[in-house]
Design a protein around this motif. Structure first.
Motif, PDB file in Angstrom:
ATOM      1  N   ILE A 104       0.875  -1.173   0.000  1.00 18.08           N
ATOM      2  CA  ILE A 104       0.000   0.000   0.000  1.00 18.08           C
ATOM      3  C   ILE A 104       0.909   1.217   0.000  1.00 18.08           C
ATOM      4  O   ILE A 104       1.818   1.332   0.828  1.00 18.08           O
ATOM      5  CB  ILE A 104      -0.934   0.025   1.218  1.00 18.08           C
ATOM      6  CG1 ILE A 104      -1.907  -1.149   1.165  1.00 18.08           C
ATOM      7  CG2 ILE A 104      -1.715   1.348   1.270  1.00 18.08           C
ATOM      8  CD1 ILE A 104      -2.844  -1.227   2.361  1.00 18.08           C
ATOM      9  N   VAL A 105       0.686   2.111  -0.941  1.00 17.31           N
ATOM     10  CA  VAL A 105       1.512   3.307  -1.105  1.00 17.31           C
ATOM     11  C   VAL A 105       0.611   4.529  -1.005  1.00 17.31           C
ATOM     12  O   VAL A 105      -0.440   4.579  -1.656  1.00 17.31           O
ATOM     13  CB  VAL A 105       2.236   3.307  -2.468  1.00 17.31           C
ATOM     14  CG1 VAL A 105       3.080   4.565  -2.633  1.00 17.31           C
ATOM     15  CG2 VAL A 105       3.092   2.052  -2.622  1.00 17.31           C
ATOM     16  N   VAL A 106       1.006   5.502  -0.190  1.00 12.82           N
ATOM     17  CA  VAL A 106       0.270   6.765  -0.125  1.00 12.82           C
ATOM     18  C   VAL A 106       1.151   7.862  -0.712  1.00 12.82           C
ATOM     19  O   VAL A 106       2.359   7.883  -0.497  1.00 12.82           O
ATOM     20  CB  VAL A 106      -0.158   7.114   1.320  1.00 12.82           C
ATOM     21  CG1 VAL A 106      -1.306   6.225   1.767  1.00 12.82           C
ATOM     22  CG2 VAL A 106       1.006   6.994   2.301  1.00 12.82           C
ATOM     23  N   MET A 107       0.536   8.743  -1.472  1.00 14.31           N
ATOM     24  CA  MET A 107       1.266   9.798  -2.159  1.00 14.31           C
ATOM     25  C   MET A 107       0.698  11.164  -1.809  1.00 14.31           C
ATOM     26  O   MET A 107      -0.519  11.321  -1.677  1.00 14.31           O
ATOM     27  CB  MET A 107       1.185   9.611  -3.683  1.00 14.31           C
ATOM     28  CG  MET A 107       1.781   8.316  -4.193  1.00 14.31           C
ATOM     29  SD  MET A 107       1.671   8.151  -5.999  1.00 14.31           S
ATOM     30  CE  MET A 107       2.715   9.513  -6.555  1.00 14.31           C
ATOM     31  N   SER A 108       1.585  12.131  -1.658  1.00  7.55           N
ATOM     32  CA  SER A 108       1.125  13.514  -1.582  1.00  7.55           C
ATOM     33  C   SER A 108       1.154  14.092  -2.989  1.00  7.55           C
ATOM     34  O   SER A 108       1.783  13.530  -3.884  1.00  7.55           O
ATOM     35  CB  SER A 108       2.012  14.332  -0.646  1.00  7.55           C
ATOM     36  OG  SER A 108       3.286  14.544  -1.226  1.00  7.55           O
ATOM     37  N   LYS A 109       0.467  15.185  -3.174  1.00  8.74           N
ATOM     38  CA  LYS A 109       0.395  15.815  -4.503  1.00  8.74           C
ATOM     39  C   LYS A 109       1.791  16.119  -5.020  1.00  8.74           C
ATOM     40  O   LYS A 109       2.589  16.758  -4.347  1.00  8.74           O
ATOM     41  CB  LYS A 109      -0.424  17.091  -4.395  1.00  8.74           C
ATOM     42  CG  LYS A 109      -0.558  17.884  -5.685  1.00  8.74           C
ATOM     43  CD  LYS A 109      -1.481  19.054  -5.465  1.00  8.74           C
ATOM     44  CE  LYS A 109      -0.958  20.006  -4.413  1.00  8.74           C
ATOM     45  NZ  LYS A 109      -1.906  21.035  -4.006  1.00  8.74           N
ATOM     46  N   TRP A 130      -2.609   5.330  -3.402  1.00 11.82           N
ATOM     47  CA  TRP A 130      -3.639   6.330  -3.124  1.00 11.82           C
ATOM     48  C   TRP A 130      -3.045   7.726  -3.061  1.00 11.82           C
ATOM     49  O   TRP A 130      -2.058   7.957  -2.373  1.00 11.82           O
ATOM     50  CB  TRP A 130      -4.329   6.031  -1.787  1.00 11.82           C
ATOM     51  CG  TRP A 130      -5.168   4.809  -1.846  1.00 11.82           C
ATOM     52  CD1 TRP A 130      -4.816   3.548  -1.470  1.00 11.82           C
ATOM     53  CD2 TRP A 130      -6.498   4.715  -2.357  1.00 11.82           C
ATOM     54  NE1 TRP A 130      -5.836   2.675  -1.703  1.00 11.82           N
ATOM     55  CE2 TRP A 130      -6.889   3.364  -2.251  1.00 11.82           C
ATOM     56  CE3 TRP A 130      -7.394   5.643  -2.891  1.00 11.82           C
ATOM     57  CZ2 TRP A 130      -8.140   2.916  -2.658  1.00 11.82           C
ATOM     58  CZ3 TRP A 130      -8.637   5.199  -3.298  1.00 11.82           C
ATOM     59  CH2 TRP A 130      -9.000   3.853  -3.179  1.00 11.82           C
ATOM     60  N   GLU A 131      -3.660   8.634  -3.798  1.00 14.45           N
ATOM     61  CA  GLU A 131      -3.370  10.055  -3.617  1.00 14.45           C
ATOM     62  C   GLU A 131      -4.063  10.497  -2.340  1.00 14.45           C
ATOM     63  O   GLU A 131      -5.172  10.042  -2.034  1.00 14.45           O
ATOM     64  CB  GLU A 131      -3.904  10.872  -4.801  1.00 14.45           C
ATOM     65  CG  GLU A 131      -3.276  10.528  -6.148  1.00 14.45           C
ATOM     66  CD  GLU A 131      -1.876  11.105  -6.308  1.00 14.45           C
ATOM     67  OE1 GLU A 131      -1.406  11.793  -5.371  1.00 14.45           O
ATOM     68  OE2 GLU A 131      -1.263  10.866  -7.359  1.00 14.45           O
ATOM     69  N   THR A 132      -3.411  11.391  -1.587  1.00 18.09           N
ATOM     70  CA  THR A 132      -3.994  11.800  -0.306  1.00 18.09           C
ATOM     71  C   THR A 132      -4.388  13.273  -0.250  1.00 18.09           C
ATOM     72  O   THR A 132      -5.120  13.684   0.649  1.00 18.09           O
ATOM     73  CB  THR A 132      -3.010  11.509   0.845  1.00 18.09           C
ATOM     74  OG1 THR A 132      -1.803  12.253   0.638  1.00 18.09           O
ATOM     75  CG2 THR A 132      -2.701  10.015   0.913  1.00 18.09           C
ATOM     76  N   ASP A 133      -3.875  14.092  -1.174  1.00 16.81           N
ATOM     77  CA  ASP A 133      -4.387  15.453  -1.315  1.00 16.81           C
ATOM     78  C   ASP A 133      -5.817  15.344  -1.830  1.00 16.81           C
ATOM     79  O   ASP A 133      -6.089  14.575  -2.768  1.00 16.81           O
ATOM     80  CB  ASP A 133      -3.518  16.229  -2.303  1.00 16.81           C
ATOM     81  CG  ASP A 133      -4.077  17.597  -2.616  1.00 16.81           C
ATOM     82  OD1 ASP A 133      -3.789  18.551  -1.876  1.00 16.81           O
ATOM     83  OD2 ASP A 133      -4.815  17.706  -3.630  1.00 16.81           O
ATOM     84  N   LEU A 134      -6.747  16.081  -1.251  1.00 24.11           N
ATOM     85  CA  LEU A 134      -8.159  15.924  -1.612  1.00 24.11           C
ATOM     86  C   LEU A 134      -8.396  16.158  -3.101  1.00 24.11           C
ATOM     87  O   LEU A 134      -9.043  15.354  -3.780  1.00 24.11           O
ATOM     88  CB  LEU A 134      -9.022  16.873  -0.779  1.00 24.11           C
ATOM     89  CG  LEU A 134     -10.529  16.852  -1.091  1.00 24.11           C
ATOM     90  CD1 LEU A 134     -11.105  15.464  -0.933  1.00 24.11           C
ATOM     91  CD2 LEU A 134     -11.271  17.852  -0.199  1.00 24.11           C
ATOM     92  N   GLY A 135      -7.860  17.271  -3.624  1.00 23.24           N
ATOM     93  CA  GLY A 135      -8.054  17.566  -5.042  1.00 23.24           C
ATOM     94  C   GLY A 135      -7.437  16.512  -5.937  1.00 23.24           C
ATOM     95  O   GLY A 135      -8.031  16.077  -6.933  1.00 23.24           O
ATOM     96  N   GLN A 136      -6.225  16.082  -5.587  1.00 28.59           N
ATOM     97  CA  GLN A 136      -5.532  15.079  -6.390  1.00 28.59           C
ATOM     98  C   GLN A 136      -6.258  13.730  -6.327  1.00 28.59           C
ATOM     99  O   GLN A 136      -6.304  12.990  -7.308  1.00 28.59           O
ATOM    100  CB  GLN A 136      -4.091  14.940  -5.906  1.00 28.59           C
ATOM    101  CG  GLN A 136      -3.203  14.126  -6.830  1.00 28.59           C
ATOM    102  CD  GLN A 136      -2.779  14.885  -8.072  1.00 28.59           C
ATOM    103  OE1 GLN A 136      -3.243  16.000  -8.327  1.00 28.59           O
ATOM    104  NE2 GLN A 136      -1.920  14.286  -8.853  1.00 28.59           N
ATOM    105  N   LEU A 137      -6.835  13.415  -5.174  1.00 31.82           N
ATOM    106  CA  LEU A 137      -7.612  12.179  -5.049  1.00 31.82           C
ATOM    107  C   LEU A 137      -8.835  12.221  -5.963  1.00 31.82           C
ATOM    108  O   LEU A 137      -9.148  11.235  -6.655  1.00 31.82           O
ATOM    109  CB  LEU A 137      -8.042  11.967  -3.603  1.00 31.82           C
ATOM    110  CG  LEU A 137      -8.953  10.755  -3.352  1.00 31.82           C
ATOM    111  CD1 LEU A 137      -8.211   9.452  -3.628  1.00 31.82           C
ATOM    112  CD2 LEU A 137      -9.489  10.763  -1.918  1.00 31.82           C
ATOM    113  N   LEU A 138      -9.531  13.360  -5.975  1.00 35.86           N
ATOM    114  CA  LEU A 138     -10.712  13.492  -6.837  1.00 35.86           C
ATOM    115  C   LEU A 138     -10.334  13.325  -8.310  1.00 35.86           C
ATOM    116  O   LEU A 138     -11.043  12.670  -9.078  1.00 35.86           O
ATOM    117  CB  LEU A 138     -11.380  14.852  -6.608  1.00 35.86           C
ATOM    118  CG  LEU A 138     -12.059  15.047  -5.247  1.00 35.86           C
ATOM    119  CD1 LEU A 138     -12.479  16.497  -5.059  1.00 35.86           C
ATOM    120  CD2 LEU A 138     -13.255  14.113  -5.099  1.00 35.86           C
ATOM    121  N   VAL A 139      -9.211  13.913  -8.695  1.00 38.75           N
ATOM    122  CA  VAL A 139      -8.730  13.800 -10.073  1.00 38.75           C
ATOM    123  C   VAL A 139      -8.386  12.350 -10.393  1.00 38.75           C
ATOM    124  O   VAL A 139      -8.722  11.821 -11.457  1.00 38.75           O
ATOM    125  CB  VAL A 139      -7.503  14.717 -10.280  1.00 38.75           C
ATOM    126  CG1 VAL A 139      -6.781  14.374 -11.578  1.00 38.75           C
ATOM    127  CG2 VAL A 139      -7.934  16.180 -10.309  1.00 38.75           C
TER     128      VAL A 139
END
Length: 310
Positions: A104-109, A130-139
């Motif tokens: 499992i990998v978490v990424m910041s923008k 998983w992207e963890t910045d809200l905007g980047q996650l939505l994208v």
């Protein structure tokens, strides 16, 4: 973008016909303009700081080769693992070897990660990313590219965001309740943060003299990405390197102001892996933060560009 002119024209035409897209861009753009104007009006000293940052960046471009060498030496000195990636393929390969498969990998923008297609590459290796910045996650959930380097979901209305959260995460949210949407995503990502083996960040700036990575944010996700998993990977474009840690902090602060965030909620300075020396002053790597810090310095044409007149 990598497509033909016809592909570009089709994408532009699609965007022009998307009412949601147009409304989201208009609202976000106007809000950002107001924020930046208010910040600069209330804090005119930022304009002076911006002038100094401009000179620092110009000097850094002129000395890029030297600064990269100094940064590598500094990273080794503080216990981090430096890598030089000449191409996007090199960077993907380096990070892929660090991460492996089945993690499992978490990424910041990170626009550098977008530049090299890192998330997609790690997913193709069998990792859950998983992207963890809200905007980047939505994208990411919508399956499109970020619309802006600071606000990746700048084109989304709250109605569109709610629809994506419902359809892709299976979480029932009210499109009128933005706070509720943020809370729902926060709860969903908590489990990912704690189970992740690797956290991947970019960098707002980096100092050659100390090997310090400077990260600026408001959400708090970058702090979790860079501190909870046992392995932290920072993908740092070489044009982010500046001579000193003071320069690096000033660069990050000026960036934040012109992005409409002042003061930013969080500023993180990361200099190597976490450590403790509380037992007989014996240094042990890996206290509450990562035991391993890997810093991938991304060239991908930047060194060549630095010698160009423009």
């Amino acid at each position: 973008m990598g497509g033909s002119l016809d592909d570009v024209i089709k994408e532009v035409s699609r965007a022009l016909g998307d009412k949601d897209f147009q409304e989201g861009l208009m609202k976000s753009g106007l809000n950002n303009q107001r924020k930046v104007a208010e910040i600069l009006s209330s804090h005119p000293e930022i304009l002076e700081a911006a002038k100094r940052v401009t000179e620092v960046k110009r000097e850094s471009v002129r000395r890029l080769g030297e600064l990269v060498e100094r940064a590598v030496e500094s990273l080794r000195r503080v216990g981090a693992n430096p890598y030089y990636a000449e191409t996007a393929e090199d960077a993907r390969e380096i990070v892929g070897k660090i991460v492996g498969s089945g993690s499992i990998v978490v990424m910041s923008k990170s626009m550098a990660a977008e530049e090299i297609g890192l998330r997609e590459h790690l997913e193709s290796m069998g990792n859950e990313v998983w992207e963890t910045d809200l905007g980047q996650l939505l994208v990411m959930l919508e399956g499109v590219k970020p619309m802006h380097n600071v606000a990746p979901a700048v084109h989304m209305t709250r109605e569109r965001a709610a629809r994506i959260i419902r359809e892709k995460l299976g979480i029932e949210v009210d499109e009128r309740d933005v706070e509720g949407m943020v809370a729902a995503v926060r709860e969903f990502l908590r489990e990912k943060f704690f189970k992740a083996r690797v956290g991947i960040t970019g960098a707002n700036s980096m100092s050659a003299d100390t090997g310090t990575i400077v990260l600026v944010e408001n959400e708090g996700n970058i702090r979790l990405v860079s501190s909870l998993p046992p392995v932290h990977v920072a993908l740092v474009p070489i044009d982010k390197i500046v001579p000193s840690v003071w320069d690096a902090v000033n660069v990050a602060l000026v960036q934040a102001a012109f992005a409409g965030f002042w003061m930013p909620v969080y500023i993180s300075l990361i200099t190597g892996p976490s450590a403790t020396g509380d037992i007989e002053q014996i240094k042990v790597l890996g206290a509450h933060g990562p035991r391993e810090v890997h810093v991938v310095l991304l060239d991908n044409g930047r060194m060549k560009a630095a010698s160009h007149p423009f």
